[in-house]
Design an enzyme around this catalytic site. Structure first.
Site, PDB file in Angstrom:
ATOM      1  N   GLN A  14     -34.002  81.839  45.119  1.00  0.00           N
ATOM      2  CA  GLN A  14     -34.101  83.233  44.706  1.00  0.00           C
ATOM      3  C   GLN A  14     -32.932  83.615  43.795  1.00  0.00           C
ATOM      4  OE1 GLN A  14     -32.592  86.290  47.330  1.00  0.00           O
ATOM      5  NE2 GLN A  14     -34.567  87.318  47.342  1.00  0.00           N
ATOM      6  N   GLY A  15     -33.211  84.109  42.622  1.00  0.00           N
ATOM      7  CA  GLY A  15     -32.137  84.485  41.690  1.00  0.00           C
ATOM      8  C   GLY A  15     -32.061  85.984  41.496  1.00  0.00           C
ATOM      9  N   TYR A  16     -31.414  86.662  42.416  1.00  0.00           N
ATOM     10  CA  TYR A  16     -31.271  88.123  42.302  1.00  0.00           C
ATOM     11  C   TYR A  16     -29.824  88.489  41.928  1.00  0.00           C
ATOM     12  CZ  TYR A  16     -35.758  89.215  44.637  1.00  0.00           C
ATOM     13  OH  TYR A  16     -37.063  89.368  44.972  1.00  0.00           O
ATOM     14  N   SER A  17     -28.893  88.171  42.862  1.00  0.00           N
ATOM     15  CA  SER A  17     -27.517  88.658  42.730  1.00  0.00           C
ATOM     16  C   SER A  17     -26.831  88.114  41.482  1.00  0.00           C
ATOM     17  CB  SER A  17     -26.694  88.229  43.943  1.00  0.00           C
ATOM     18  OG  SER A  17     -27.253  88.737  45.120  1.00  0.00           O
ATOM     19  N   GLU A  53     -22.338  99.400  54.032  1.00  0.00           N
ATOM     20  CA  GLU A  53     -22.208 100.668  53.310  1.00  0.00           C
ATOM     21  C   GLU A  53     -23.545 101.076  52.687  1.00  0.00           C
ATOM     22  OE1 GLU A  53     -20.070  98.112  53.084  1.00  0.00           O
ATOM     23  OE2 GLU A  53     -18.367  98.997  54.123  1.00  0.00           O
ATOM     24  N   GLU A  64     -37.659  91.425  53.325  1.00  0.00           N
ATOM     25  CA  GLU A  64     -36.537  90.601  53.773  1.00  0.00           C
ATOM     26  C   GLU A  64     -35.696  91.332  54.806  1.00  0.00           C
ATOM     27  OE1 GLU A  64     -32.691  88.378  51.672  1.00  0.00           O
ATOM     28  OE2 GLU A  64     -33.969  89.699  50.523  1.00  0.00           O
ATOM     29  N   SER A  68     -29.144  80.691  47.210  1.00  0.00           N
ATOM     30  CA  SER A  68     -29.147  79.711  48.307  1.00  0.00           C
ATOM     31  C   SER A  68     -29.879  78.452  47.888  1.00  0.00           C
ATOM     32  CB  SER A  68     -29.859  80.286  49.534  1.00  0.00           C
ATOM     33  OG  SER A  68     -29.217  81.424  49.987  1.00  0.00           O
TER      34      SER A  68
END
Lengths: 377, 385, 385, 377
Positions: free
Chosen positions: B133-136, B370, B250, B168
């Site tokens: 998964q390529g999000y961040s 937060e 998720e 990951s």
């Protein structure tokens, strides 16, 4: 005496801080990534010797600098800020406190080498995973002209590289009693003494010691036979105040790293330091650290004044500095977010060092309990 | 499904499992090496692991509730539940661990074209392609939508440039599903959900070392990566919708993880709490641990009954991860100097300390505490601003 | 001052006190009724209280460091310190409690006209006029500068309308120093610092009942109150400067109050802490209490040496009041059901519970904890925004 | 059983909530400002009787509603939300639990009156300022056909108005031992029994009892002589779970008041509810209260199922609900600012009630310790 540093003390701070700050945590990283077996630099320690820092608590008449716990704390705060691995706390603070009370023979043999930075000391008190000095069970039995030591010690910080071990042993009474404890000066290279060095989370080394009838002469005793509790406590209190000072350094650096990060990191179109919740948490943390710093300085002044209440203030300082520093590293990692979890950033190194210092010489809960007992409840 | 039908199905499942699940696949998982992730170059800890995967995939039971046309088992929710229960009853291992199943699959089922579903889903079901998964991104963090990785429209292909982080198993994955910026003038509305092959020229990965040691996380770099035009899921510039759908999915999964299982008492696991102060802290922690277990049970029950507030997973994620960090802190305190050991055999190479340090990430990954508190404040308490 | 001069002065002071301080005024203060607040209609608990006030006022020693021309003693700081030390040595009570001395006086000395100083300060020094402070308003709270009480310029006088709240002893005061809005188009820059007589037509007061019981606080209402033009301190529309100066003064005073005196241990004051959990909480509290005492000592030392950060009082106020609330909570817990009694003679009419409830106001009055944390974040940590 | 309310239970909640909510805290204020000697309304209690609420835990065969602790908790949460002074917890929850185990004579004498709301019960267990049931020292000595009770009790909530007192006395063993305790049903109007009613911070009344050889018949014993610990514990656990439910109501109302205030109060040109630090604190508080609510429901379900782990869950519920409610009232007062300190606003009334409920049947520290002991550490 006002509760702030004197001009001389500020001078010392202004000397030691930049000296260790030049490399900062890179020094630790270099030793760690090089899998250094000692976990600390002999070169730097020799320099501490040359500068009179190894003998900071040793009287000038004995070749030392004749300074006090406040000055030792200044060095330790710098050590904490820069995560500098050093024999300073075990050797120059805790170890020296005991050596100063030793007979001429032991003192003469070790103190000069300690002052020059060519010998280091390991403190062998704990036997279980938690600091519980009255629970000492390692036996020292009279044998011929001396004693034979049998039992085990653990969490002997830098014990694997120490030349001399200060060993708290039981010569009378049962585990749990304060009476019946005797301190011994035992060379690490003694027959029957097995030393296993283990690396800790902060990359420093500690030793587990197994004593299998280790023979020492009668003059290896420091202080009184069976009556070592008082001296042991003084040594531990010196160590506790020193650890408090290092914790203040660790926590202070973690706060600074974090506040810097809050000022530069942008999210949702603005510096995250503008977010009120983070501002309040940073301000609370600042407050806790300032209080911890004051309590630590108070304890050091009380130790230097040999005040009867010094043990209380030492317990307060170690507990408060531990809590404040732990809060600082926890908040530090959380406010750094993901990168705070990476080995690449320093904040995690502070978290590791804080944890080790928490345990050393008794954690915050232990100190609070001690304070309560001293206060009669 | 009538009770009689359920019983019939249950018996069938039981028989099939009895006949087809190898004995080796009924032993408890001992560590990461026992997990099967599939992929182009799969590693199997033993031949039976492959047998088990192939047999389950052939039945469509790696994804029992997906349609048969997409490689699934076509089971109803009730049947799926029976299958899982029967697998649990014999201690059968999951045949396949896969972000394709848990993350990409639901997105494709909801947003994918028919062609995409027919192409990608069966590969996922059979464990042929391992996804990451390529999000961040390094500059984005909690502000996910501020991502900068660009996909420029070059007529017949997209040209992708940028950097992802916290990917990951990027170093082990075959393909990536990825959020990229296709319109720099918008924020959420300029993001597209893209799929591509990690073997494409210009893709490099670098594992991330954590404070707890090595990790499955990577930094992933894209340098002029060419991606065919038909590998967009959903509409161009509408990838944020897909991402939000998946994030909700998720978060629900994470918030239900490890909940309500076993006795949560920390004190019972400790052999000797000599210090009265520490004992009091552990006793107080145990109150929180039991109470949160009750909350987890309630949350799962309400979820099943469709009664949970849609933002409740945020509350669970917040409370659960903070509690877990506290547990680790106290476990370290109770472990004392023994727990500080880092690489000795005695300490199982510092398992206690590494677990403790790793736990600090719980309240950061998957949306920081937060972020969760902000969601609770706004969506549950309806506070303004 | 040379050491010799100091000794001479000390001897003089000692002799004068010995001769002039009545024995009754050397006994410890037993309660509010023993405090002398002066005013137009003063109440004295005994004739000696009046004798003591008059003698001290005649020497100018109610305000020893104010100039003689303004009714003060004209003493140097060193002399003032000696006087206070000698009074303390014989247990002499303070001859006069006065917001005029502690709050208005410093403002007049800094911002008042010569005529104002000559008129008001001697009255304060002699305890002839009792003052109250009119800052807070119901709608303003922490946002003090948003105050709405208006003073309209009517040529030869101001016409004041509005409402103040938290006015301590407004029902007993003779005059008020007050912040009023003289320009509605500005915020801070439209505020004026005004003095007027509480006996003016249109002034009414109403005591405020707190959760802890009766209190010195009042609501104060102004309905077309006419105030002479010359009763402005500082310039018109510049009252915010005066208020800020006084707030700093006050915060410093509050933050130094009750600090560093005696053993701060809570545990030592409790007779029987049977519960191990409570004992651990008290032990942990004591750590904080001692540590804060060290901080107080440090703060006072740094203040004296001019080394304290100007915003440090905010940190002290925050930490000190939160600690005090915590002490009260634990004292209640230790007191158990006995401490819950509200109006029995045995409980001294609920002293424990009332003290506990009153302590909750500590972190609100004089600037809330939130305000203090914001000040620390911005002024000490230099955080942006 | 799923951990949420059934439809029937929701119906009960929807009936009781509005009934008590109509007046809300004004009911308490009226009693308080009128210096009501009882501190609770006989009129309202009679209505509880008519509606079957006083007999909520009493089997239908005995004229009650035959419901359980979950239902009792629903009533108590509404009581907590509205600060309604009521004999419900002492009488209908704790008292009834003991009465149900009594012989026909005692049961027949008291239960019908309790169910109709015409008799109330006081629980006389505590003897010192802190809840420590094993420390019972009040002696009951055999005398003729019965016993004579000598000693004192304190914190007997509504004891001054109670018709019947459940008195835990020591018939054998020493203070601190669980064995040797016996429960007695003692009419308040007994000779030799001195009752002093005191008003508490929450405006409710509690009694201090002095027993000067109070004579009771043998059939005043409830349960076994010397073996009352089990029944006493069941009674206390019923009370604890009930107090937890009331605390959840107190905390929930405090949260709601506070969130409403955050949405309406403006400072610095905007609603204070837009300030991030306050948002986070409110969200944390919500989280704590939801968890406390779940723990409380779990404890009630376990009690209703007579599960062996019920006492553990009761300890958890009372501790957690106490902590969450205390946090709620503390945050409530602080976030209300100055007006939160005034008697005019309700938030302070919640703070007072919370404190009394904290102490009743043992505070959070007591419960945590109990849980630890049950878990063997």
């Amino acid at each position: 005496m006002p509760l702030y540093l004197t001009d001389d003390q500020i001078m010392l701070k202004d000397m030691v801080g930049p000296m260790l700050g030049e490399e900062g945590p890179r020094h630790l990283r270099r030793l760690r990534d090089g899998h250094d077996a000692a976990g600390w630099s002999r070169e730097l320690w020799a320099r501490f010797g040359e500068m009179g820092l190894a003998g900071v608590l040793v009287p000038e008449t004995a070749g030392g600098s004749g300074l006090g716990h406040v000055e030792a704390g200044i060095v330790l705060e710098a050590i904490g800020r820069n995560l500098t691995p050093s024999p300073f706390l075990a050797t120059a603070v805790a170890g020296v406190t005991v050596l100063a009370a030793a007979d001429d023979a032991v003192r003469g043999r070790w103190l000069p080498d300690v002052v020059t930075g060519s010998a280091t000391i390991g403190i062998a008190v704990d036997e279980g995973a938690k600091h519980r000095p009255a629970a000492i069970a390692l036996r020292a039995e009279r044998s011929g002209n001396g004693f034979r030591l049998t039992g085990s010690k653990t969490f002997v910080v830098q014990g694997g590289t120490a030349d001399l071990l200060i060993v708290a042993a039981r010569t009378a009474g049962a585990a749990g009693e304060e009476a019946g404890i005797t301190l011994f000066a035992v060379p690490r290279a003694s027959e029957g003494l097995d030393v296993e060095s283990v690396r800790l989370a902060d990359s420093g080394m500690a030793a587990r010691l197994a004593f299998d009838g280790v023979a020492v002469d009668a003059d290896a005793v420091i202080g009184e036979v069976d009556g070592g509790w008082g001296l042991l406590s003084r040594m531990l209190d010196a160590g506790r105040a020193g650890a408090a000072a290092e914790l203040v350094g660790v926590g202070g650096a973690a706060l600074d790293l974090t506040v810097d990060y809050l000022k530069t990191r942008r999210q949702f179109g603005r510096e995250i330091g503008t977010f009120q919740a983070l501002q309040f948490r940073a301000a609370h943390l600042y407050s806790e650290l300032e209080i911890a710093r004051a309590a630590t300085l108070k304890a050091q002044q009380m130790l230097d004044a040999e005040h009867a209440d010094a043990p209380k203030w030492v317990a307060v300082a170690k507990a408060k500095a531990g809590q404040a520093a732990t809060l600082a590293v926890q908040e530090g990692v959380q406010m750094h977010g993901g990168i705070g979890m990476t080995d690449e950033y320093d904040i995690g190194l502070y978290m590791k060092r804080d944890r080790v210092l928490q345990e050393w010489f008794g954690d915050a809960a232990f100190q609070a309990d001690r304070l309560a007992v001293m206060n009669g409840f | 499904m009538a009770v009689v039908d359920e019983d019939v199905f249950r018996a069938e499942v039981r028989d099939w499992l009895e006949a087809n699940c190898p004995a080796e696949m009924r032993a408890p998982v001992r560590g990461d090496e026992d997990l099967c992730w599939g992929g182009r170059n799969p590693t199997f800890s033993c031949p039976e692991q492959k047998v088990w995967l192939d047999r389950m995939a052939a039945k469509g039971w790696t994804v029992p509730d997906w349609p048969v046309a997409y490689g699934g088992g076509g089971l109803t929710p009730a049947e799926t539940k029976i299958l899982r229960a029967e697998m649990k009853a014999i201690g059968a291992r999951s045949p396949l661990y896969s972000f394709g199943i848990s993350m990409l699959g639901p997105a494709l089922l909801e947003y994918g074209s028919e062609a995409q579903k027919l192409h990608y889903l069966p590969q996922i079901a059979r464990g042929e392609i391992r996804w990451c998964q390529g999000y961040s991104e390094p500059g984005a963090g909690s502000d996910l939508a501020s991502l900068q990785t660009r996909a420029d429209d070059r007529g017949d292909h997209w040209l992708v440039n940028g950097q992802k982080v916290w990917t990951s198993y990027a170093d082990k994955a075959d393909w990536i599903f990825c959020l990229v910026r296709t319109d720099a003038t918008e924020k959420q509305k300029g993001i597209t959900f893209l799929l591509f092959d990690m073997a494409s020229p210009g893709v490099t990965t670098k594992p991330i070392l954590l404070i707890s040691g090595s990790s499955p996380f990577c930094e992933t770099f894209f340098d002029d990566v060419r991606v065919p035009k038909d590998q967009v899921v959903g509409a161009v510039n509408r990838g944020w919708d897909v991402a939000k759908y998946l994030l909700g999915h998720e978060r629900e999964m994470i918030s239900g993880m490890g909940l309500a299982a076993g006795d949560p008492s920390l004190g019972r696991t400790l052999t000797d709490i000599g210090d009265p102060g520490l004992r009091a802290l552990v006793a107080a922690f145990d109150v929180d641990a039991y109470a949160f277990q009750a909350m987890s049970e309630r949350f799962i029950d309400e979820l099943k009954a469709g009664q949970a507030h849609p933002a409740q997973p945020s509350m669970m994620k917040y409370a659960g991860t903070e509690l877990n960090k506290q547990r680790s802190e106290l476990a370290m305190a109770a472990g004392g100097s023994d727990a500080l050991e880092w690489d000795s055999a005695r300490s199982n190479t510092g398992a206690a300390a590494r677990t403790w340090l790793r736990s600090k990430g719980n309240s950061i990954e998957g949306g920081t505490s937060e972020i969760q508190l902000g969601i609770v404040a706004k969506r549950i308490l309806a506070l303004p601003g």
